[in-house]
Design a protein around this motif. Structure first.
Motif, mmCIF file in Angstrom:
data_model
loop_
_atom_site.group_PDB
_atom_site.id
_atom_site.type_symbol
_atom_site.label_atom_id
_atom_site.label_comp_id
_atom_site.label_asym_id
_atom_site.label_seq_id
_atom_site.Cartn_x
_atom_site.Cartn_y
_atom_site.Cartn_z
ATOM 1 N N ALA A 52 3.501 10.581 10.636
ATOM 2 C CA ALA A 52 4.170 9.563 11.456
ATOM 3 C C ALA A 52 5.629 9.413 11.025
ATOM 4 O O ALA A 52 5.897 9.032 9.882
ATOM 5 N N PRO A 53 6.596 9.721 11.895
ATOM 6 C CA PRO A 53 8.005 9.576 11.517
ATOM 7 C C PRO A 53 8.336 8.122 11.179
ATOM 8 O O PRO A 53 8.006 7.208 11.929
ATOM 9 N N GLY A 54 8.965 7.931 10.052
ATOM 10 C CA GLY A 54 9.323 6.582 9.628
ATOM 11 C C GLY A 54 8.357 5.980 8.638
ATOM 12 O O GLY A 54 8.625 4.919 8.064
ATOM 13 N N GLU A 55 7.248 6.652 8.388
ATOM 14 C CA GLU A 55 6.289 6.153 7.400
ATOM 15 C C GLU A 55 6.777 6.496 6.005
ATOM 16 O O GLU A 55 7.129 7.636 5.711
ATOM 17 N N SER A 56 6.779 5.523 5.113
ATOM 18 C CA SER A 56 7.258 5.727 3.753
ATOM 19 C C SER A 56 6.317 6.634 2.969
ATOM 20 O O SER A 56 5.103 6.627 3.177
ATOM 21 N N ASP A 57 6.892 7.410 2.043
ATOM 22 C CA ASP A 57 6.089 8.238 1.146
ATOM 23 C C ASP A 57 5.448 7.421 0.033
ATOM 24 O O ASP A 57 4.576 7.922 -0.671
ATOM 25 N N GLY A 58 5.896 6.201 -0.133
ATOM 26 C CA GLY A 58 5.352 5.368 -1.202
ATOM 27 C C GLY A 58 6.435 4.514 -1.832
ATOM 28 O O GLY A 58 7.546 4.378 -1.301
ATOM 29 N N LYS A 59 6.109 3.938 -2.964
ATOM 30 C CA LYS A 59 7.036 3.039 -3.655
ATOM 31 C C LYS A 59 7.985 3.858 -4.521
ATOM 32 O O LYS A 59 7.831 3.975 -5.738
ATOM 33 N N CYS A 60 8.975 4.427 -3.847
ATOM 34 C CA CYS A 60 9.918 5.321 -4.511
ATOM 35 C C CYS A 60 11.128 5.475 -3.599
ATOM 36 O O CYS A 60 11.092 5.083 -2.430
ATOM 37 N N GLY A 61 12.198 6.024 -4.136
ATOM 38 C CA GLY A 61 13.381 6.251 -3.316
ATOM 39 C C GLY A 61 13.920 4.987 -2.673
ATOM 40 O O GLY A 61 14.468 5.016 -1.574
ATOM 41 N N GLY A 62 13.762 3.859 -3.348
ATOM 42 C CA GLY A 62 14.249 2.593 -2.822
ATOM 43 C C GLY A 62 13.269 1.867 -1.929
ATOM 44 O O GLY A 62 13.560 0.764 -1.458
ATOM 45 N N GLU A 63 12.095 2.447 -1.678
ATOM 46 C CA GLU A 63 11.077 1.805 -0.832
ATOM 47 C C GLU A 63 10.046 1.070 -1.684
ATOM 48 O O GLU A 63 9.819 1.415 -2.849
ATOM 49 N N HIS A 64 9.406 0.086 -1.048
ATOM 50 C CA HIS A 64 8.384 -0.697 -1.734
ATOM 51 C C HIS A 64 7.114 -0.798 -0.900
ATOM 52 O O HIS A 64 6.354 -1.759 -1.016
ATOM 53 N N THR A 65 6.893 0.217 -0.064
ATOM 54 C CA THR A 65 5.732 0.202 0.815
ATOM 55 C C THR A 65 5.239 1.616 1.063
ATOM 56 O O THR A 65 5.994 2.587 0.890
ATOM 57 N N TYR A 66 3.974 1.724 1.459
ATOM 58 C CA TYR A 66 3.406 2.985 1.914
ATOM 59 C C TYR A 66 3.304 3.000 3.441
ATOM 60 O O TYR A 66 2.793 3.951 4.018
ATOM 61 N N LEU A 67 3.797 1.959 4.084
ATOM 62 C CA LEU A 67 3.646 1.792 5.524
ATOM 63 C C LEU A 67 4.948 2.141 6.245
ATOM 64 O O LEU A 67 5.857 2.747 5.671
ATOM 65 N N PHE A 68 5.040 1.740 7.522
ATOM 66 C CA PHE A 68 6.249 2.018 8.284
ATOM 67 C C PHE A 68 7.451 1.343 7.645
ATOM 68 O O PHE A 68 7.396 0.189 7.226
#
Length: 335
Positions: A292-308
Protein backbone atom coordinates in the motif's frame (compact mmCIF):
# COMPACT_ATOMS: atom_id res chain seq x y z
CA UNK A 1 22.01 -31.44 -20.03
CA UNK A 2 20.28 -28.20 -21.06
CA UNK A 3 21.35 -24.81 -19.79
CA UNK A 4 18.11 -24.47 -17.87
CA UNK A 5 18.60 -27.83 -16.17
CA UNK A 6 22.21 -27.01 -15.23
CA UNK A 7 21.07 -23.76 -13.62
CA UNK A 8 18.32 -25.49 -11.69
CA UNK A 9 20.69 -28.21 -10.46
CA UNK A 10 23.05 -25.47 -9.33
CA UNK A 11 20.19 -23.89 -7.43
CA UNK A 12 19.44 -27.20 -5.74
CA UNK A 13 23.06 -27.49 -4.63
CA UNK A 14 22.96 -24.01 -3.07
CA UNK A 15 19.90 -24.96 -1.09
CA UNK A 16 21.39 -28.10 0.43
CA UNK A 17 21.36 -26.40 3.81
CA UNK A 18 17.63 -25.60 3.71
CA UNK A 19 16.06 -25.56 7.11
CA UNK A 20 19.23 -24.71 9.03
CA UNK A 21 17.76 -21.30 9.95
CA UNK A 22 14.95 -23.10 11.77
CA UNK A 23 17.13 -25.84 13.24
CA UNK A 24 15.86 -28.55 10.91
CA UNK A 25 17.48 -30.65 8.22
CA UNK A 26 16.14 -30.36 4.64
CA UNK A 27 13.86 -33.01 3.21
CA UNK A 28 15.80 -33.84 0.07
CA UNK A 29 13.03 -36.14 -1.13
CA UNK A 30 11.13 -33.00 -2.12
CA UNK A 31 13.73 -31.99 -4.71
CA UNK A 32 11.90 -32.46 -8.01
CA UNK A 33 13.32 -33.86 -11.22
CA UNK A 34 12.79 -30.89 -13.59
CA UNK A 35 12.09 -32.88 -16.78
CA UNK A 36 9.15 -34.65 -15.11
CA UNK A 37 7.35 -31.58 -13.72
CA UNK A 38 3.83 -31.10 -15.02
CA UNK A 39 2.68 -27.50 -14.98
CA UNK A 40 -0.98 -26.54 -14.79
CA UNK A 41 -2.26 -24.52 -17.77
CA UNK A 42 -1.98 -20.76 -17.31
CA UNK A 43 -5.22 -18.86 -16.69
CA UNK A 44 -3.89 -15.44 -17.81
CA UNK A 45 -6.20 -13.58 -15.39
CA UNK A 46 -4.96 -10.14 -16.45
CA UNK A 47 -5.79 -10.66 -20.14
CA UNK A 48 -8.34 -7.97 -21.10
CA UNK A 49 -8.96 -7.31 -17.37
CA UNK A 50 -9.67 -4.02 -15.63
CA UNK A 51 -7.95 -3.75 -12.25
CA UNK A 52 -10.14 -3.14 -9.21
CA UNK A 53 -9.85 0.25 -7.51
CA UNK A 54 -10.36 -0.25 -3.78
CA UNK A 55 -12.31 2.62 -2.24
CA UNK A 56 -11.93 1.35 1.32
CA UNK A 57 -8.23 1.62 2.06
CA UNK A 58 -6.53 3.34 4.98
CA UNK A 59 -5.41 6.02 2.52
CA UNK A 60 -8.92 6.73 1.18
CA UNK A 61 -10.35 6.86 4.70
CA UNK A 62 -7.68 9.37 5.77
CA UNK A 63 -8.26 11.36 2.60
CA UNK A 64 -12.00 11.64 3.24
CA UNK A 65 -11.51 12.56 6.89
CA UNK A 66 -9.07 15.37 6.02
CA UNK A 67 -10.34 16.56 2.64
CA UNK A 68 -6.94 15.68 1.18
CA UNK A 69 -7.46 15.82 -2.58
CA UNK A 70 -3.69 15.75 -3.04
CA UNK A 71 -3.85 11.99 -2.34
CA UNK A 72 -5.75 11.32 -5.57
CA UNK A 73 -2.64 10.00 -7.38
CA UNK A 74 -2.73 7.08 -4.93
CA UNK A 75 -6.40 6.62 -4.10
CA UNK A 76 -7.63 6.78 -7.69
CA UNK A 77 -5.48 3.81 -8.74
CA UNK A 78 -5.74 0.04 -8.13
CA UNK A 79 -3.86 -1.58 -5.28
CA UNK A 80 -3.93 -4.91 -3.48
CA UNK A 81 -5.90 -5.71 -0.33
CA UNK A 82 -3.84 -7.53 2.34
CA UNK A 83 -5.42 -10.33 4.37
CA UNK A 84 -3.01 -10.48 7.31
CA UNK A 85 -5.16 -12.55 9.68
CA UNK A 86 -8.65 -14.06 9.99
CA UNK A 87 -9.90 -10.66 11.21
CA UNK A 88 -9.21 -9.16 7.79
CA UNK A 89 -11.56 -11.60 6.07
CA UNK A 90 -14.68 -9.72 7.13
CA UNK A 91 -14.47 -7.13 4.34
CA UNK A 92 -13.59 -9.56 1.54
CA UNK A 93 -17.13 -10.61 0.45
CA UNK A 94 -18.22 -7.00 0.00
CA UNK A 95 -15.06 -6.20 -1.97
CA UNK A 96 -15.42 -9.10 -4.38
CA UNK A 97 -19.10 -8.30 -4.88
CA UNK A 98 -18.21 -4.71 -5.79
CA UNK A 99 -15.49 -5.96 -8.11
CA UNK A 100 -17.93 -8.29 -9.86
CA UNK A 101 -20.55 -5.56 -10.23
CA UNK A 102 -17.96 -3.24 -11.77
CA UNK A 103 -16.38 -5.91 -13.96
CA UNK A 104 -12.99 -5.45 -12.31
CA UNK A 105 -10.29 -7.88 -11.18
CA UNK A 106 -9.47 -7.77 -7.45
CA UNK A 107 -5.97 -8.50 -6.13
CA UNK A 108 -5.41 -9.84 -2.62
CA UNK A 109 -2.33 -10.66 -0.58
CA UNK A 110 -2.56 -13.73 1.67
CA UNK A 111 -0.12 -13.10 4.52
CA UNK A 112 -0.62 -15.40 7.49
CA UNK A 113 1.92 -18.22 7.14
CA UNK A 114 3.01 -19.72 10.50
CA UNK A 115 6.22 -18.20 11.87
CA UNK A 116 5.76 -15.42 9.34
CA UNK A 117 8.70 -13.31 10.43
CA UNK A 118 10.96 -16.21 11.48
CA UNK A 119 10.49 -15.04 15.07
CA UNK A 120 9.57 -18.27 16.89
CA UNK A 121 5.92 -18.11 15.84
CA UNK A 122 5.31 -14.62 17.21
CA UNK A 123 3.77 -13.61 13.86
CA UNK A 124 1.33 -15.29 11.52
CA UNK A 125 -0.79 -18.35 12.20
CA UNK A 126 0.00 -20.22 15.44
CA UNK A 127 0.27 -23.53 13.62
CA UNK A 128 -0.47 -25.36 10.37
CA UNK A 129 -4.02 -26.26 11.42
CA UNK A 130 -4.86 -22.59 12.02
CA UNK A 131 -3.36 -21.70 8.64
CA UNK A 132 -5.44 -24.34 6.87
CA UNK A 133 -8.55 -22.94 8.57
CA UNK A 134 -7.59 -19.43 7.43
CA UNK A 135 -7.27 -20.67 3.84
CA UNK A 136 -10.67 -22.37 3.98
CA UNK A 137 -12.24 -19.18 5.30
CA UNK A 138 -10.47 -17.15 2.61
CA UNK A 139 -11.84 -19.39 -0.12
CA UNK A 140 -15.33 -19.06 1.38
CA UNK A 141 -15.00 -15.25 1.59
CA UNK A 142 -13.86 -14.96 -2.03
CA UNK A 143 -16.80 -17.03 -3.22
CA UNK A 144 -17.18 -17.52 -6.94
CA UNK A 145 -15.45 -14.29 -7.98
CA UNK A 146 -12.13 -15.19 -9.63
CA UNK A 147 -9.38 -13.19 -7.97
CA UNK A 148 -5.61 -12.81 -8.07
CA UNK A 149 -3.84 -13.91 -4.89
CA UNK A 150 -0.26 -12.87 -4.09
CA UNK A 151 0.74 -15.68 -1.75
CA UNK A 152 2.80 -15.04 1.37
CA UNK A 153 5.42 -12.33 0.82
CA UNK A 154 8.87 -13.48 2.02
CA UNK A 155 7.65 -16.99 2.93
CA UNK A 156 9.70 -18.82 0.29
CA UNK A 157 12.70 -16.51 0.54
CA UNK A 158 13.07 -16.27 4.32
CA UNK A 159 16.04 -17.71 6.19
CA UNK A 160 13.70 -20.04 8.10
CA UNK A 161 12.25 -21.60 4.96
CA UNK A 162 12.31 -25.39 5.05
CA UNK A 163 10.59 -28.37 3.45
CA UNK A 164 7.70 -28.16 5.91
CA UNK A 165 6.95 -24.59 4.91
CA UNK A 166 7.23 -25.61 1.26
CA UNK A 167 4.55 -28.27 1.78
CA UNK A 168 2.30 -25.75 3.51
CA UNK A 169 2.67 -23.27 0.65
CA UNK A 170 2.02 -25.98 -1.93
CA UNK A 171 -1.16 -26.92 -0.08
CA UNK A 172 -2.23 -23.26 -0.06
CA UNK A 173 -1.62 -22.96 -3.80
CA UNK A 174 -3.72 -26.05 -4.43
CA UNK A 175 -6.58 -24.87 -2.23
CA UNK A 176 -6.78 -21.46 -3.90
CA UNK A 177 -6.31 -22.58 -7.50
CA UNK A 178 -8.82 -25.40 -7.09
CA UNK A 179 -11.34 -22.74 -6.08
CA UNK A 180 -10.72 -20.88 -9.34
CA UNK A 181 -8.26 -18.21 -8.26
CA UNK A 182 -4.91 -17.26 -9.81
CA UNK A 183 -1.98 -17.54 -7.41
CA UNK A 184 1.36 -15.76 -7.66
CA UNK A 185 3.89 -17.10 -5.15
CA UNK A 186 6.15 -14.42 -3.75
CA UNK A 187 9.73 -14.80 -4.99
CA UNK A 188 11.46 -11.93 -3.20
CA UNK A 189 13.49 -9.43 -5.19
CA UNK A 190 16.46 -9.19 -7.51
CA UNK A 191 19.05 -8.46 -4.81
CA UNK A 192 18.05 -11.14 -2.33
CA UNK A 193 18.66 -14.68 -3.59
CA UNK A 194 19.79 -16.19 -6.88
CA UNK A 195 17.20 -17.33 -9.43
CA UNK A 196 18.45 -20.93 -9.07
CA UNK A 197 17.94 -20.99 -5.32
CA UNK A 198 14.50 -19.38 -5.50
CA UNK A 199 13.47 -21.69 -8.36
CA UNK A 200 14.14 -24.71 -6.17
CA UNK A 201 12.11 -23.26 -3.33
CA UNK A 202 9.23 -22.29 -5.60
CA UNK A 203 9.13 -25.77 -7.10
CA UNK A 204 8.89 -27.19 -3.59
CA UNK A 205 6.16 -24.65 -2.81
CA UNK A 206 3.75 -25.50 -5.61
CA UNK A 207 4.70 -23.16 -8.43
CA UNK A 208 3.70 -25.87 -10.93
CA UNK A 209 0.06 -25.38 -9.88
CA UNK A 210 0.29 -21.60 -9.56
CA UNK A 211 -0.12 -18.94 -12.22
CA UNK A 212 3.35 -17.66 -11.49
CA UNK A 213 5.28 -15.55 -9.01
CA UNK A 214 5.54 -12.01 -7.65
CA UNK A 215 8.70 -9.90 -7.66
CA UNK A 216 9.74 -6.90 -5.57
CA UNK A 217 6.79 -6.97 -3.15
CA UNK A 218 7.22 -4.09 -0.66
CA UNK A 219 10.73 -3.48 -2.04
CA UNK A 220 12.28 -0.73 -4.14
CA UNK A 221 14.35 -2.47 -6.80
CA UNK A 222 13.88 -0.89 -10.22
CA UNK A 223 11.37 -2.29 -12.65
CA UNK A 224 14.18 -2.90 -15.15
CA UNK A 225 16.20 -5.03 -12.71
CA UNK A 226 13.07 -6.79 -11.49
CA UNK A 227 12.04 -7.70 -15.02
CA UNK A 228 15.50 -9.02 -15.93
CA UNK A 229 15.63 -11.13 -12.76
CA UNK A 230 12.03 -12.30 -13.26
CA UNK A 231 12.80 -13.54 -16.75
CA UNK A 232 15.74 -15.59 -15.45
CA UNK A 233 13.54 -17.11 -12.77
CA UNK A 234 10.67 -17.78 -15.18
CA UNK A 235 13.05 -19.73 -17.38
CA UNK A 236 13.71 -22.08 -14.44
CA UNK A 237 10.10 -22.67 -13.41
CA UNK A 238 8.32 -23.66 -16.59
CA UNK A 239 8.09 -20.19 -18.15
CA UNK A 240 5.50 -19.08 -15.59
CA UNK A 241 4.31 -15.49 -15.74
CA UNK A 242 5.12 -12.95 -13.04
CA UNK A 243 4.02 -9.60 -11.65
CA UNK A 244 6.16 -6.73 -10.31
CA UNK A 245 5.33 -4.46 -7.39
CA UNK A 246 6.02 -0.86 -8.44
CA UNK A 247 4.29 0.82 -5.51
CA UNK A 248 7.40 2.65 -4.34
CA UNK A 249 10.30 1.85 -6.66
CA UNK A 250 10.24 5.08 -8.67
CA UNK A 251 13.59 6.21 -7.27
CA UNK A 252 15.13 2.74 -7.13
CA UNK A 253 16.71 1.24 -3.99
CA UNK A 254 18.01 3.72 -1.42
CA UNK A 255 21.77 4.21 -1.39
CA UNK A 256 23.93 2.66 1.29
CA UNK A 257 24.20 5.24 4.05
CA UNK A 258 26.85 4.58 6.72
CA UNK A 259 25.11 7.11 8.93
CA UNK A 260 21.80 5.22 8.93
CA UNK A 261 21.53 1.54 9.77
CA UNK A 262 17.83 1.67 8.88
CA UNK A 263 18.04 3.42 5.51
CA UNK A 264 15.77 0.75 4.03
CA UNK A 265 13.08 1.59 6.58
CA UNK A 266 11.17 4.70 5.43
CA UNK A 267 14.12 5.94 3.36
CA UNK A 268 14.45 9.62 2.55
CA UNK A 269 14.65 8.93 -1.19
CA UNK A 270 11.63 7.09 -2.60
CA UNK A 271 8.87 7.65 -5.14
CA UNK A 272 5.79 6.03 -6.61
CA UNK A 273 6.79 3.67 -9.39
CA UNK A 274 4.91 3.10 -12.64
CA UNK A 275 1.13 3.08 -12.16
CA UNK A 276 -0.66 -0.28 -12.07
CA UNK A 277 -1.17 -1.63 -15.58
CA UNK A 278 -1.55 -4.76 -17.67
CA UNK A 279 1.55 -5.35 -19.78
CA UNK A 280 2.34 -7.17 -23.00
CA UNK A 281 6.00 -7.89 -22.33
CA UNK A 282 7.03 -11.57 -22.40
CA UNK A 283 6.01 -13.31 -19.15
CA UNK A 284 5.31 -10.01 -17.37
CA UNK A 285 1.58 -10.11 -16.66
CA UNK A 286 1.21 -6.79 -14.85
CA UNK A 287 2.79 -3.98 -12.89
CA UNK A 288 0.87 -3.67 -9.62
CA UNK A 289 0.84 -1.65 -6.44
CA UNK A 290 0.96 -4.55 -4.00
CA UNK A 291 2.41 -2.78 -0.98
CA UNK A 292 0.00 0.00 0.00
CA UNK A 293 1.63 3.30 -1.07
CA UNK A 294 2.04 5.56 1.93
CA UNK A 295 2.13 2.78 4.51
CA UNK A 296 5.00 3.21 6.95
CA UNK A 297 7.72 0.55 7.20
CA UNK A 298 7.62 0.91 10.97
CA UNK A 299 8.95 3.06 13.77
CA UNK A 300 12.02 4.30 11.96
CA UNK A 301 13.14 7.03 9.59
CA UNK A 302 11.25 9.62 11.62
CA UNK A 303 7.99 7.61 11.71
CA UNK A 304 6.18 6.35 14.78
CA UNK A 305 3.62 4.06 13.18
CA UNK A 306 3.25 0.91 11.11
CA UNK A 307 0.08 2.30 9.52
CA UNK A 308 -0.69 4.89 6.85
CA UNK A 309 1.53 7.95 7.05
CA UNK A 310 0.60 11.15 5.18
CA UNK A 311 4.28 12.08 5.24
CA UNK A 312 5.25 8.89 3.43
CA UNK A 313 2.42 9.37 0.92
CA UNK A 314 3.30 12.98 0.17
CA UNK A 315 6.96 12.09 -0.36
CA UNK A 316 6.06 9.26 -2.76
CA UNK A 317 3.81 11.50 -4.84
CA UNK A 318 6.10 14.54 -4.84
CA UNK A 319 9.04 12.50 -6.16
CA UNK A 320 7.10 10.61 -8.87
CA UNK A 321 8.40 12.19 -12.07
CA UNK A 322 5.76 10.54 -14.24
CA UNK A 323 2.99 12.49 -12.49
CA UNK A 324 1.90 15.97 -13.66
CA UNK A 325 3.83 18.74 -11.96
CA UNK A 326 0.66 20.17 -10.38
CA UNK A 327 -0.10 16.92 -8.57
CA UNK A 328 3.47 16.66 -7.34
CA UNK A 329 3.43 20.25 -6.11
CA UNK A 330 0.13 19.73 -4.26
CA UNK A 331 1.61 16.77 -2.38
CA UNK A 332 4.78 18.68 -1.62
CA UNK A 333 2.75 21.54 -0.14
CA UNK A 334 0.82 19.13 2.06
CA UNK A 335 3.91 17.63 3.69
Amino acid sequence: MTGRYRRLVAGMVTIAALGVGCGRQPDTSLHPDPPNIRYAPLRHPFHDATLYVDTNTATTRWQKAHGADWLDPITSRPQARWINSPRDLAGVPRMVTRAKDRGELPVFVAYYIPNRGCTDFKQGAPDAAAYDAYLRDLVDALGAVSSVIVLEPDAATADCYNAGRGKLLARAVKALTSAGHSVYLDAGHSRWRSPGEIATRLLQSGIADAEGFAVNVANRQTTTDSYRWGLELSDLVGDRDFIIDTSRNGSGPPPDDPGRDDEWCNPRRQALGAPPQITHRPHLAALLWIKAPGESDGKCGGEHTYLFSPTQASNLIAAARWLPQAERAAARSAS
